[in-house]
Each structure stands twice: as C-alpha cells, then as structure tokens.
Enzyme design. Structure first.
Site, PDB file in Angstrom:
ATOM      1  N   ARG A   2      -9.895 -32.937  11.180  1.00  0.00           N
ATOM      2  CA  ARG A   2     -10.631 -32.143  10.037  1.00  0.00           C
ATOM      3  C   ARG A   2     -10.401 -30.660   9.903  1.00  0.00           C
ATOM      4  O   ARG A   2     -10.782 -30.072  10.620  1.00  0.00           O
ATOM      5  CB  ARG A   2     -12.275 -32.436   9.755  1.00  0.00           C
ATOM      6  CG  ARG A   2     -12.859 -31.765  11.053  1.00  0.00           C
ATOM      7  CD  ARG A   2     -12.908 -33.122  12.058  1.00  0.00           C
ATOM      8  NE  ARG A   2     -13.398 -32.463  13.221  1.00  0.00           N
ATOM      9  CZ  ARG A   2     -13.378 -32.980  14.363  1.00  0.00           C
ATOM     10  NH1 ARG A   2     -12.542 -34.089  14.408  1.00  0.00           N
ATOM     11  NH2 ARG A   2     -13.911 -32.298  15.317  1.00  0.00           N
ATOM     12  N   ARG A   5     -11.890 -29.313   7.941  1.00  0.00           N
ATOM     13  CA  ARG A   5     -11.417 -30.532   8.181  1.00  0.00           C
ATOM     14  C   ARG A   5     -11.335 -31.553   7.103  1.00  0.00           C
ATOM     15  O   ARG A   5     -11.369 -31.260   6.269  1.00  0.00           O
ATOM     16  CB  ARG A   5     -12.375 -31.294   9.097  1.00  0.00           C
ATOM     17  CG  ARG A   5     -12.263 -31.160  10.399  1.00  0.00           C
ATOM     18  CD  ARG A   5     -12.363 -31.794  11.518  1.00  0.00           C
ATOM     19  NE  ARG A   5     -12.988 -31.196  12.732  1.00  0.00           N
ATOM     20  CZ  ARG A   5     -12.741 -31.144  13.791  1.00  0.00           C
ATOM     21  NH1 ARG A   5     -11.853 -31.152  13.917  1.00  0.00           N
ATOM     22  NH2 ARG A   5     -13.551 -30.875  14.689  1.00  0.00           N
ATOM     23  N   ASP A 341      -7.898 -33.025  19.319  1.00  0.00           N
ATOM     24  CA  ASP A 341      -7.166 -32.584  17.981  1.00  0.00           C
ATOM     25  C   ASP A 341      -8.019 -30.881  18.187  1.00  0.00           C
ATOM     26  O   ASP A 341      -8.718 -30.353  18.885  1.00  0.00           O
ATOM     27  CB  ASP A 341      -7.870 -33.143  16.931  1.00  0.00           C
ATOM     28  CG  ASP A 341      -9.597 -32.940  16.958  1.00  0.00           C
ATOM     29  OD1 ASP A 341     -10.051 -33.450  17.928  1.00  0.00           O
ATOM     30  OD2 ASP A 341     -10.191 -32.544  15.859  1.00  0.00           O
ATOM     31  N   GLU A 342      -7.078 -30.086  17.312  1.00  0.00           N
ATOM     32  CA  GLU A 342      -7.648 -28.929  16.891  1.00  0.00           C
ATOM     33  C   GLU A 342      -7.820 -28.113  18.366  1.00  0.00           C
ATOM     34  O   GLU A 342      -8.641 -27.267  18.125  1.00  0.00           O
ATOM     35  CB  GLU A 342      -8.449 -28.605  15.938  1.00  0.00           C
ATOM     36  CG  GLU A 342      -8.050 -29.544  14.523  1.00  0.00           C
ATOM     37  CD  GLU A 342      -9.386 -29.612  13.647  1.00  0.00           C
ATOM     38  OE1 GLU A 342      -8.982 -29.526  12.473  1.00  0.00           O
ATOM     39  OE2 GLU A 342     -10.572 -29.768  14.061  1.00  0.00           O
ATOM     40  N   ALA A 343      -7.097 -28.270  19.357  1.00  0.00           N
ATOM     41  CA  ALA A 343      -7.322 -27.398  20.582  1.00  0.00           C
ATOM     42  C   ALA A 343      -6.579 -26.107  20.264  1.00  0.00           C
ATOM     43  O   ALA A 343      -5.506 -25.624  21.209  1.00  0.00           O
ATOM     44  CB  ALA A 343      -6.864 -28.141  21.739  1.00  0.00           C
TER      45      ALA A 343
END
Length: 537
Positions: A2, A5, A341-343
C-alpha cells in the site's frame, strides 16, 4: 502493498419490468432492474457455478421440511445446523436436523466417495420432492449451502419471519473452484478491529465461498497479537492506532476464538507478522531491537517505509523466533505470512540476509511462508507463495522479477492493488479510502483474468486471488461494508468460477440481484452506477 498504500427465456421475459432510477451519495443516478424474482433461475448466483443444468419442478420449503444428514458424520451435522440457523428465523419453519433415514424428502446433505468433487466441490440437485447436496468433504457441503442460500429469495437472510414462498428452481448444479486459494485480508493494525467485527466479516466472506482470512496483525501503528515472551508488544505497542485512538489487541484466547469461528465457516486463518519493515510498534516497545538501542515513539500516521528491524543484531532473530513460534502454535492452518513489503529502510543486502534467516524459522515451526511479492528480491523458500500487489503500471522489471520466481517454482497469490485493494476509492467522490493506486470501480475490480495477469508467469503458478482491505481510513462495520461491497463478490468469483463464465455484462446483472441480499443482511453497500440494482421497495 500500500503505497500510501442459459436460463428459461419465458421466465426471464416475465421478470423484465420497468423501474425508476435511484440516487446514491457520490454517484450518478443508478439504473435499476425489476424486483427480485420469487423463483431465482438456477445458477443465478455469485460466484457463478461451473455447471448448471436447469430442469424439472422447483422445491418448496414448508413447515414439514426436514434437513437430513449422514448419521455418522459430525461435520455434516454441523453444516446442517448452520443451514438451519440461517433458514429458521426467516421462514418460521422448524426445519429439524435429523438422521438421513429418519425422514423422507426435504433437504439432504450427503457425503460421497466422488473424489472428482475435491475438497470444496459439491452437487446440488433440486426437484419437487426435495434437494440433495452431495460433496466429497464437509467443506464441499458448506460451499453448497451458500449456493442453496442464494437460490432462495434474499429475504431468507432476515432474522424475522417473512412471508415467502421459499422455492428453489429445479435442476442440477455441479461446482468446483478454479483456485484453491481465495482470500480476503483485514488490516487490524492501522485501526484495531474487535473479535466481533472480524466474525461479522467472516460470515460475509462465507456467503461468497472465500476460504482464507488473512489477518495483518502487526504494523507501524500497532501490534495486535499477544506474545507472552515479549509482552510489551501489545501492552505498549498495541496501545494506539492511526489518528491516535486507543488501539487494542487480541489475547491468545481472542485469537483462538477467531480461528475457531473461521473454521466453523470453513475458512483458514493466515496470520501476518510484517517483517523487517512496518515494525515501528515493535521497535517502540523494545529499545534493544533498534540498531542504536533507542526506542522511537509510537506512530499514529500513515507513512510507510521508515522502520526496520536491526538485521545485524542477533536479538532480532531471537525475537522473530519467539513471535513465529507463538503465533504458529495458535494457528492450525498451513501458512504464516511474513510481510516483506516496503522495507525501504532496510538495505538490499540486509533484506536478503534477513529473509534467508527468517524463512527457515517459519519452516521450523511447521508453516509455509507467504510474503508480499518483494520476497522475490531475495530467494523464496521452497513451497513459498508470493503475494503480488503491484499495479498495471508497475515497472516491467519488477513484474519480471516476480514472474521469474514463479517460473522457478514460487506460487503466486494475485492482489493487484488497482484491481482488488478494497480500500481504494471507487471514484473521486468516495469519502472513505485512498487513491494512490487509482480509482477502482466495480467493473475494473472484476474484469481481469488472474491466469494471464502477470506477463511471463506460468498459469500453473497462480494459486489464487486475495482482496486486501487496509484500514487507514476504516474503523467501523459501516466502513467495511461500503468498501468491500459490492467489489468483494467479484473477487470471489474470479477465484471460484471457471474462466469460461467470465463476462461483465452477465455478471453485473447477477451482482444486481445480490443487492436485496446485502440489504437483508444489513450490509450498507456502495450503489455503483455500473450495476442495475433493483428498485427499492
């Protein structure tokens, strides 16, 4: 994930009546169809069945109707009790659940050795003398019950006695799912949702044959599952939410009750602990999990990508081991979702090292890894599933990375954000939700083919679909209803129905017939102008 997101023509002709338009908030006037038919044509349900052969006389439920079950199957009796619980309040009929040989006619639930029906398939045969639901497994009987519900008038869903008549069209439906994984996700981290709210959603999912409930249990804004070995995760990390509300968390008994209730609706709970990013609630709760040893403050905003566990620290893996061990022990299902995700705050080399350490921990505790599709930037474990949440416009290189993993054996769950993220606004006038993936009206959400969606990915890699509902702007049942309905049934159909049944024009008419059922169930759905909803009575 997201970044913010062939139905009887005569009957059909008799039912085509003119009706006036209605208006809903934030939408143009909605075209409407005739009122709901007293006898629904066989197979006019959602998801569309695999095979429908209409014929013969309808069956009418009466005060003399029994529900018959195999006397030696406790699971079949549980399905029968569930069916009776739905039908009794509205019909006013006693509908006793009896052993198969104790009565004749009525509704019969039957387990058979027909392996072709698989774990979830069923056959429904209806005629003047009764209805028989046949399945190879109890789950198939449960899925068949949902078809039976939808063949009855929508008023059957009400909790007070209604006039009827209660008829099911004659003929045979034979039905098995296209995909084994048909999921819906609830984000209980951005805004905490109570056990009762989750149960209500489970019941809604059941009607459309969803079989996986993915719970997003941790994020920057809140940690929502009790971990005995790290108690501050909930007592402190679960004490707030987006906007600064009180938050909340599930005790282990709470979580067990959700798992139990989902199982009673033949759904498997997939818990997610998002790692290594989306971890601010954990980092705020335990300073030692931070590389600098300093705990950040709790977070109540909606930004992403700013938090990360400290990959080089050994205590990080003690923490992850404890959390996965405790969550796995509470979860009878096959899968454990580790996010990924989104690290953005985790260097790539660290991300790969982290996933190389963490995936074997999941296996150690008897679970199969699921991760958001960024997991394919590392090396997915054997048997792992990658959940793709990209967009039509996602960078081709990123899509190819996922497709390459699929060609190498990684299974795919498809959740394209600009198709099936239920928190995306329908139009610019939609008051709830976000729009970073674009506006997602009902047709866009339904009108795509999972088997051909991701270029270069073999069709055999697609395990199914899932509709996530992120809760940055969602906190009440009314919010859930508005954003999930009517899009969720379309995603369910993508997961269940054969590709050959996919047709928007036919679907929108079947979906319109769900409107009165939504209302009977108390679901305050979005009246999309793309759907010819029935006129209000």
């Amino acid at each position: 994930m997201r970044q913010r997101r062939t139905l009887p023509r005569v009957l059909g002709a008799l039912l085509l009546l003119a009706a006036a338009g209605v208006t809903c908030v934030g939408a143009a006037p909605v075209p409407v169809s005739a009122a709901e038919p007293a006898l629904r044509p066989l197979g006019h349900i959602v998801p569309a069945p695999a095979s429908v052969v209409p014929g013969g006389q309808p069956y009418t439920l009466t005060a003399a109707t029994p529900i018959r079950v195999d006397e030696d199957s406790r699971e079949s009796r549980a399905v029968a009790d569930y069916l009776a619980g739905i039908l009794r309040p509205s019909t006013g009929h006693p509908l006793p659940v009896v052993d198969e040989h104790a009565a004749r006619g009525g509704i019969r639930l039957r387990l058979s050795g027909e392996m072709a029906l698989g774990e979830e398939g069923y056959r429904l045969q209806a005629g003047r003398s009764g209805i028989t639901l046949t399945a190879h497994r109890p789950t198939g009987l449960f899925r068949g019950v949902q078809t039976l519900r939808q063949q009855l008038p929508a008023a059957v869903e009400k909790d007070t006695v209604q006039p009827g008549p209660w008829q099911v069209a004659g003929g045979t439906i034979t039905d098995t799912p296209r995909y084994a994984y048909r999921g819906a996700m609830l984000d209980v981290s951005r805004h905490f949702l109570t056990v009762e709210q989750v149960k209500r959603y489970i019941d809604q999912l059941a009607l459309y044959k969803i079989n996986k409930l993915h719970l997003h249990l941790s994020d920057d804004q809140g940690w929502r599952i009790a971990i005995d070995s790290w108690p501050r995760l909930t007592t402190y990390g679960g004490s707030t939410q987006v906007g600064g509300g009180p938050g909340g968390y599930y005790t282990k008994d709470d979580y067990k009750e959700i798992v139990r209730y989902a199982a009673s609706r033949h759904q498997e709970v997939v818990p997610e602990i998002d790692l290594p990013g989306h971890t601010n609630a954990a980092l705020a709760s335990y300073a030692e999990l931070n590389c600098d040893g300093v705990a950040p403050p709790l977070y109540t905003g909606t930004n992403v990508g700013f938090s990360s566990l400290c990959v080089p620290k050994e205590i990080t893996y003690d923490f992850v081991d404890d959390v996965i061990r405790e969550v796995a022990a509470l979860t009878p299902g096959k899968y454990l979702h580790i996010g990924g995700d989104e690290a953005h705050s985790t260097p790539h080399a660290d991300y790969v090292a982290f996933m190389d350490r963490v995936q074997p921990i999941v296996a150690k505790y008897g679970k199969t890894v699921i991760g958001w599709h960024q997991l394919t930037a590392a090396t997915p474990a054997p048997g792992a599933l990658a959940q793709y949440w990209g967009l039509d416009r996602t960078n081709p290189a990123e899509k190819e990375q996922v497709a390459a993993a699929a060609r190498n054996g990684t299974g795919l769950i498809l959740s394209p954000a600009d198709r099936v993220y239920l928190d995306m606004k329908y139009t610019k006038e939609t008051k709830l939700g976000l729009a970073w993936a674009g506006y997602v009206e009902v047709q866009r959400s339904y009108d795509w083919n999972p088997a051909a969606y991701l270029p270069g990915a073999p069709e055999s890699a697609v395990r199914g679909v899932e509709a996530p509902l992120w809760t940055e702007t969602i906190s009440t049942d009314a919010h859930i209803d508005q954003m999930a309905f009517p899009r969720l049934p379309g995603v369910a159909e993508l997961g269940w129905s054969p590709a050959a049944t996919h047709d928007w024009e036919r679907y929108r008419k079947r979906l319109a017939e769900q409107g009165p059922r939504f209302e009977a169930l108390g679901i305050d759905y979005y009246r999309s102008p793309q759907v010819p909803w029935p006129a209000a009575e």
